[in-house]
Write an enzyme that holds these catalytic residues in place. Structure first.
Site, PDB file in Angstrom:
ATOM      1  N   CYS A 117       0.811  -1.222   0.000  1.00  8.29           N
ATOM      2  CA  CYS A 117       0.000   0.000   0.000  1.00  8.29           C
ATOM      3  C   CYS A 117       0.843   1.269   0.000  1.00  8.29           C
ATOM      4  O   CYS A 117       0.326   2.358  -0.236  1.00  8.29           O
ATOM      5  CB  CYS A 117      -0.953  -0.018   1.185  1.00  8.29           C
ATOM      6  SG  CYS A 117      -2.133  -1.367   1.053  1.00  8.29           S
ATOM      7  N   HIS A 258      -3.338   7.051   2.200  1.00 10.42           N
ATOM      8  CA  HIS A 258      -3.717   5.756   1.641  1.00 10.42           C
ATOM      9  C   HIS A 258      -5.101   5.396   2.183  1.00 10.42           C
ATOM     10  O   HIS A 258      -5.408   5.623   3.342  1.00 10.42           O
ATOM     11  CB  HIS A 258      -2.686   4.696   2.041  1.00 10.42           C
ATOM     12  CG  HIS A 258      -3.145   3.311   1.760  1.00 10.42           C
ATOM     13  ND1 HIS A 258      -3.533   2.917   0.495  1.00 10.42           N
ATOM     14  CD2 HIS A 258      -3.326   2.239   2.576  1.00 10.42           C
ATOM     15  CE1 HIS A 258      -3.905   1.650   0.547  1.00 10.42           C
ATOM     16  NE2 HIS A 258      -3.804   1.214   1.796  1.00 10.42           N
ATOM     17  N   ASN A 288     -10.054  -0.293  -0.827  1.00  8.99           N
ATOM     18  CA  ASN A 288      -8.592  -0.231  -0.794  1.00  8.99           C
ATOM     19  C   ASN A 288      -8.035  -0.791  -2.106  1.00  8.99           C
ATOM     20  O   ASN A 288      -8.061  -2.002  -2.328  1.00  8.99           O
ATOM     21  CB  ASN A 288      -8.092  -1.031   0.417  1.00  8.99           C
ATOM     22  CG  ASN A 288      -6.589  -0.940   0.590  1.00  8.99           C
ATOM     23  OD1 ASN A 288      -5.873  -0.470  -0.293  1.00  8.99           O
ATOM     24  ND2 ASN A 288      -6.098  -1.400   1.731  1.00  8.99           N
TER      25      ASN A 288
HETATM   26  O1  UT7 Z   1      -3.861  -1.253   3.412  1.00 10.31           O
HETATM   27  C1  UT7 Z   1      -2.863  -1.917   4.141  1.00 10.31           C
HETATM   28  C2  UT7 Z   1      -2.999  -1.660   5.581  1.00 10.31           C
HETATM   29  N1  UT7 Z   1      -4.215  -2.221   6.086  1.00 10.31           N
HETATM   30  C3  UT7 Z   1      -4.924  -1.548   6.963  1.00 10.31           C
HETATM   31  O2  UT7 Z   1      -4.560  -0.447   7.293  1.00 10.31           O
HETATM   32  C4  UT7 Z   1      -6.145  -2.214   7.572  1.00 10.31           C
HETATM   33  C5  UT7 Z   1      -6.150  -2.046   9.057  1.00 10.31           C
HETATM   34  N2  UT7 Z   1      -7.260  -2.709   9.733  1.00 10.31           N
HETATM   35  C6  UT7 Z   1      -8.558  -2.379   9.555  1.00 10.31           C
HETATM   36  O3  UT7 Z   1      -8.890  -1.549   8.753  1.00 10.31           O
HETATM   37  C7  UT7 Z   1      -9.588  -3.008  10.473  1.00 10.31           C
HETATM   38  O4  UT7 Z   1      -8.917  -3.723  11.492  1.00 10.31           O
HETATM   39  C8  UT7 Z   1     -10.600  -3.945   9.760  1.00 10.31           C
HETATM   40  C9  UT7 Z   1     -11.569  -3.125   8.932  1.00 10.31           C
HETATM   41  C10 UT7 Z   1      -9.865  -4.941   8.901  1.00 10.31           C
HETATM   42  C11 UT7 Z   1     -11.441  -4.691  10.811  1.00 10.31           C
HETATM   43  O5  UT7 Z   1     -12.094  -3.764  11.654  1.00 10.31           O
HETATM   44  P1  UT7 Z   1     -11.999  -3.911  13.239  1.00 10.31           P
HETATM   45  O6  UT7 Z   1     -12.837  -2.864  13.807  1.00 10.31           O
HETATM   46  O7  UT7 Z   1     -10.545  -3.934  13.620  1.00 10.31           O
HETATM   47  O8  UT7 Z   1     -12.685  -5.306  13.460  1.00 10.31           O
HETATM   48  P2  UT7 Z   1     -12.063  -6.608  14.141  1.00 10.31           P
HETATM   49  O9  UT7 Z   1     -11.085  -7.264  13.226  1.00 10.31           O
HETATM   50  O10 UT7 Z   1     -11.619  -6.266  15.523  1.00 10.31           O
HETATM   51  O11 UT7 Z   1     -13.362  -7.480  14.264  1.00 10.31           O
HETATM   52  C12 UT7 Z   1     -14.449  -7.108  15.116  1.00 10.31           C
HETATM   53  C13 UT7 Z   1     -15.553  -8.126  14.926  1.00 10.31           C
HETATM   54  C14 UT7 Z   1     -15.052  -9.558  14.993  1.00 10.31           C
HETATM   55  O12 UT7 Z   1     -16.051 -10.348  15.589  1.00 10.31           O
HETATM   56  P3  UT7 Z   1     -15.900 -10.806  17.122  1.00 10.31           P
HETATM   57  O13 UT7 Z   1     -14.604 -11.550  17.192  1.00 10.31           O
HETATM   58  O14 UT7 Z   1     -15.894  -9.542  17.917  1.00 10.31           O
HETATM   59  O15 UT7 Z   1     -17.103 -11.663  17.315  1.00 10.31           O
HETATM   60  C15 UT7 Z   1     -14.921  -9.953  13.555  1.00 10.31           C
HETATM   61  O16 UT7 Z   1     -15.065 -11.343  13.359  1.00 10.31           O
HETATM   62  O17 UT7 Z   1     -16.114  -7.967  13.621  1.00 10.31           O
HETATM   63  C16 UT7 Z   1     -16.101  -9.219  12.952  1.00 10.31           C
HETATM   64  N3  UT7 Z   1     -15.949  -8.991  11.514  1.00 10.31           N
HETATM   65  C17 UT7 Z   1     -16.994  -8.755  10.718  1.00 10.31           C
HETATM   66  N4  UT7 Z   1     -18.311  -8.658  10.958  1.00 10.31           N
HETATM   67  C18 UT7 Z   1     -19.109  -8.397   9.916  1.00 10.31           C
HETATM   68  C19 UT7 Z   1     -14.810  -8.971  10.773  1.00 10.31           C
HETATM   69  N5  UT7 Z   1     -15.106  -8.730   9.487  1.00 10.31           N
HETATM   70  C20 UT7 Z   1     -16.452  -8.598   9.431  1.00 10.31           C
HETATM   71  C21 UT7 Z   1     -17.343  -8.339   8.380  1.00 10.31           C
HETATM   72  N6  UT7 Z   1     -18.657  -8.236   8.661  1.00 10.31           N
HETATM   73  N7  UT7 Z   1     -16.944  -8.173   7.112  1.00 10.31           N
END
Ligand code: UT7
Length: 334
Positions: A117, A258, A288
């Site tokens: 990225c 980004h 992204n």
């Molecule tokens: O571009 C390169 C660099 N990349 C980045 O900068 C990305 C950085 N990370 C992020 O943008 C975020 O961490 C994500 C968007 C990927 C995820 O968001 P988050 O708020 O960190 O969610 P999380 O991974 O902590 O997940 C929270 C909950 C989980 O469920 P439990 O364990 O609390 O029951 C996930 O399983 O949300 C769940 N979850 C979803 N729910 C509905 C994860 N993906 C989804 C989804 N729909 N698509």
């Protein structure tokens, strides 16, 4: 800091290409356990594009052809093509060679650059150095990724995030030092390799039945871990860059972050003291697009008349590696 050069590297043209096919959040509701509300509130993404036929070289070639058309310029005038991508058409030949052939840039050489990225920023700096040295006059830097080719559409943690697209800039020398690239900070830290990667297909884990069965040819991301370092990384280098040029957030006209997550973008803007209305965004439309996010923003904001000559712009990125950085440029085209 920068050494004194005779020329500044100046962006003198922009171009872009995104495929027509749109995947909105509803599309994913039928595929995986997710919903529009979760995706929008957690990421800021409403839709992303999908390239149904073709490869990254097609995205890149179309973006460069759009640039050439807008400049009324021939591909034969291009000296160098640098393709920033993590989704090359194949390991070799380089995507830059395939793009060169597709657009008929018969006088150009080129190469691919892999910084995920941060790819556009790293490639922009590389291209700018070739121009500032006085060696080349017309360098094209294109950020292009067909992310759909490495996304596992059964993994809800990643598949909703990424889209396909490409965007290119033309860099030329400017004797006027008040415009063009002013300063930059680029960093890598390979200890981040476990948080964001595609494990197989390279020399460490060559492709075999096992790597396919284990889904190791897809992106893996520990979203939470990357989120934290992304905000800190982008904010730290942007802040340092602004400070060491005796500027404040108020002096900067545009932050071009980004586009990985709207919450990362908002946190970064806040930490460098910039209002949200001075932050370029396209994440809602394209998700992204990895190496393409920043030049896509530049192209659209310039063509919409929002990015103007004399504007001070900070571009900032964070990606797999880890890789991250920021560039300070003064926009130089009317
Ligand atoms: O571009 C390169 C660099 N990349 C980045 O900068 C990305 C950085 N990370 C992020 O943008 C975020 O961490 C994500 C968007 C990927 C995820 O968001 P988050 O708020 O960190 O969610 P999380 O991974 O902590 O997940 C929270 C909950 C989980 O469920 P439990 O364990 O609390 O029951 C996930 O399983 O949300 C769940 N979850 C979803 N729910 C509905 C994860 N993906 C989804 C989804 N729909 N698509």
């Amino acid at each position: 800091m920068r050494s004194e050069n005779k020329y500044n590297a100046l962006i003198t043209g922009v171009g872009m290409y995104v495929p027509e096919k749109i995947l909105d959040n509803k599309y994913f509701e039928a595929l995986i356990d997710t919903n529009d509300e979760w995706i929008l509130s957690r990421t800021g993404i409403k839709e992303r594009r999908l390239l149904e036929n073709g490869a990254t070289s097609d995205l890149a070639a179309n973006a460069i052809l759009d640039l050439l058309k807008s400049k009324n310029m021939s591909a034969e005038e291009i000296d160098v093509i640098i393709v920033a991508t993590v989704t090359p058409d194949m390991f070799f030949p380089a995507t830059a060679c395939l793009v060169q052939n597709k657009i008929g840039a018969i006088n150009a050489w080129g190469f691919d650059l892999s910084a995920a990225c941060s790819g556009f920023l790293f490639a922009f700096q590389t291209g700018a150095s070739l121009v500032e040295s006085g060696m080349y006059k017309k360098v094209v830097v294109v950020g292009a990724d067909k992310m759909s080719s490495i996304v596992d559409y059964t993994d809800r943690n990643t598949c909703i995030l990424f889209g396909d697209g490409a965007s290119a800039v033309l860099i030329e020398p400017s004797e006027d030092k008040s415009v063009g690239l002013q300063d930059f900070i680029l960093r890598v830290d390979g200890s981040g390799k476990d948080s964001l990667h595609m494990l197989a297909g390279g020399s460490l884990n060559p492709a075999n039945h096992e790597t396919v069965d284990k889904k190791q040819h897809f992106i893996y991301q520990d979203g939470k871990a990357v989120f934290k370092v992304a905000v800190k990384g982008m904010a730290d280098v942007s802040y340092e860059l602004i400070q060491r040029n005796n500027l404040t957030g108020d002096d900067i006209d545009w932050l071009v972050p980004h586009q990985a997550n709207l919450r990362i973008i908002d946190a970064t803007a806040e930490r460098v003291g910039m209002n949200k209305d001075k932050v370029m965004l396209n994440i809602a439309k394209y998700g992204n697009t990895t190496a393409a996010t920043i030049p896509l923003c530049l192209t659209e904001y310039y063509r919409d008349g929002k990015l103007k000559k004399g504007d001070k712009v900070v571009m900032a990125a964070f990606g797999a590696g880890f890789t991250w950085g920021a560039s300070l440029i003064v926009w130089g085209i009317d």
